[in-house]
Design an enzyme around this catalytic site. Structure first.
Site, PDB file in Angstrom:
ATOM      1  N   ASP A  60     -33.075  26.691  27.639  1.00  0.00           N
ATOM      2  CA  ASP A  60     -33.464  27.812  28.494  1.00  0.00           C
ATOM      3  C   ASP A  60     -32.314  28.156  29.446  1.00  0.00           C
ATOM      4  OD1 ASP A  60     -35.045  29.815  29.526  1.00  0.00           O
ATOM      5  OD2 ASP A  60     -36.598  28.504  30.336  1.00  0.00           O
ATOM      6  N   HIS A  83     -33.710  36.542  36.363  1.00  0.00           N
ATOM      7  CA  HIS A  83     -34.799  37.497  36.647  1.00  0.00           C
ATOM      8  C   HIS A  83     -34.331  38.752  37.394  1.00  0.00           C
ATOM      9  CE1 HIS A  83     -38.488  34.712  35.764  1.00  0.00           C
ATOM     10  NE2 HIS A  83     -37.649  34.810  34.767  1.00  0.00           N
ATOM     11  N   GLU A  88     -43.785  32.795  27.564  1.00  0.00           N
ATOM     12  CA  GLU A  88     -43.318  31.810  28.552  1.00  0.00           C
ATOM     13  C   GLU A  88     -43.389  32.396  29.955  1.00  0.00           C
ATOM     14  OE1 GLU A  88     -40.218  29.783  31.139  1.00  0.00           O
ATOM     15  OE2 GLU A  88     -40.328  31.870  30.518  1.00  0.00           O
TER      16      GLU A  88
HETATM   17 ZN   LIG Z   1     -37.585  33.846  32.829  1.00  0.00          ZN
END
Ligand SMILES: [Zn+2]
Ligand SMILES: *[C@@H]1O[C@H](CO)[C@@H](O)[C@H](O)[C@H]1NC(C)=O
Length: 386
Positions: A244, A337, A191
């Site tokens: 997600d 992230h 992904e």
């Molecule tokens: Zn990610």
């Protein structure tokens, strides 16, 4: 997923075979809910302090085409095979900005003979960075926790799906809505972008699988009565529910697509019923007690157009007309992230609550009957524990 690309949505659904549209899902009884949310223990699978939990097994650096990615994949596969699910690996290579890589999506299906399926999905790869593997980025919300929640749903619903199949096989039930619908879990690989998110450097696994399924034709089958003659693996998908960036406290989610607004509302209804019953509070954790919990879902707009959407694994399916429910924290968790997206970003009461909501939503979607599963304990525990 992609932080910046909000695109306008304009896919047409009319070219596709008929699908079941808006529905009112049957609500589970209080005793059914009590059984479902207590068995199995809704924390054990997502407990990062237990090295044997599903979450701990997944919560390691697991960049695509690495040994750790294989370790995590093998763990997911063996967990689902132990439940006797049909497991397939969709393996392929693709060019990335850092060379050709091998990717492997995991597709696990409760009943591979069913003509339709509702899919729960998340990506199991973790993000690569230039400092890999020194950085040890583990992507706890992105998307180790959602993967662990999917395994929790499989474990919780497995005996109920077996019971339902028995009822249908024995002719005890003729359930037009969902008799031909099974539960499928898809764990996408690749992904994450290797460098920067672009159309070709992202969602490698989802792009490959949507493409493959769109061109995999199914032979005519008596059960496929709701589908046209040009049935493909793709047209058998009733809904793709993509998880997600979940697991951090008090996320905010919204509905992106008009055709799945009803399913979003069904999840909001599950949340409200569980919240009001006190199911989100337990032991010392009373922060989400009936008078205290607040919703994870933004009010749905009355606009009659689709909202923009966030680039993620659902896009290649969306573009081919698959109805999508995108369950993603929006805004993203602040740790997104960064190296802080590790076990400390996760909140156990929140993950427990997701497990409860997903167990109930999928049981109501699939017309499961947890109240029949353990009649004695269910009666004893009825309402008093809710
Ligand atoms: Zn990610
Ligand atoms: C693989 O996972 C282990 C944890 O189980 C970690 O210590 C190791 O650094 C990881 N390897 C890579 C290359 O990321």
């Amino acid at each position: 997923m992609n932080f910046i690309s909000f695109l306008l949505f304009s896919a047409l659904y009319t070219c596709l075979a008929s699908r079941l549209g808006d529905r009112t899902l049957p609500e589970l009884s209080a005793s059914g809910i009590t059984t479902l949310i207590t068995t199995p223990d809704p924390i054990k699978n997502v407990d990062p302090s237990n090295p044997a939990s599903h979450l701990s097994k997944i919560l390691i650096p697991r960049v695509s085409d690495t040994e750790n990615n294989t370790i995590v994949r093998d763990y997911i596969v063996s967990t689902l095979k132990a439940l006797q699910w049909h497991v397939e690996i969709d393996e392929f290579t693709d060019k990335t900005p850092i060379g050709t890589k091998r990717f492997r999506n995991i597709i696990a299906t409760k009943d591979p003979t069913a003509s339709r399926r509702v899919i729960l999905a998340a990506h199991y790869d973790s993000k690569y960075s230039a400092t890999y593997p020194d950085d040890q980025f583990v992507g706890a919300t992105d998307s180790a926790a959602p993967c662990a929640m999917m395994l929790d749903v499989a474990e919780a619903l497995n005996p109920l799906l077996d019971e339902r199949k028995k009822r249908l096989d024995e002719g005890l039930e003729d359930d037009e809505d969902v008799a031909d619908t099974t539960l499928q879990l898809v764990f996408f690989d690749g992904e994450e972008a290797f460098v920067v998110w672009t159309a070709t450097d992202s969602i490698y696994g989802a792009r490959h699988l949507a493409d493959k399924w769109a061109s995999t034709y199914l032979s005519p089958h008596g059960k496929r009565r709701l589908m046209g003659t040009q049935s493909t693996e793709l047209t058998g998908i009733e809904h793709l529910i993509l998880l997600d960036l979940l697991g951090a406290p008090q996320p905010s989610l919204r509905s992106y697509f008009l055709d799945t607004a009803w399913l979003f509302d069904a999840l909001v209804s599950v949340e409200r019923r569980l919240g009001e019953s006190g199911a989100f509070a337990y032991g010392e954790e009373q922060g989400m007690a009936p008078e205290k919990w607040t919703t994870y879902f933004q009010p749905r707009t009355e606009l009659k157009i689709n909202m923009g959407y966030i680039g993620d694994d659902h896009v290649p399916f969306l573009e081919r007309g698959v109805p999508v429910l995108h369950l993603i924290a929006d805004p993203f968790p602040p740790v997104w992230h960064t190296l802080k997206d590790d076990a400390t970003a996760l909140d156990i009461p929140t993950m427990r609550r997701w497990n409860l909501m997903l167990r109930v939503l999928m049981s109501e979607y699939l017309h499961l009957r947890p109240e029949d599963a353990q009649p004695h304990s269910a009666v004893r525990r009825d309402a008093s524990e809710l």
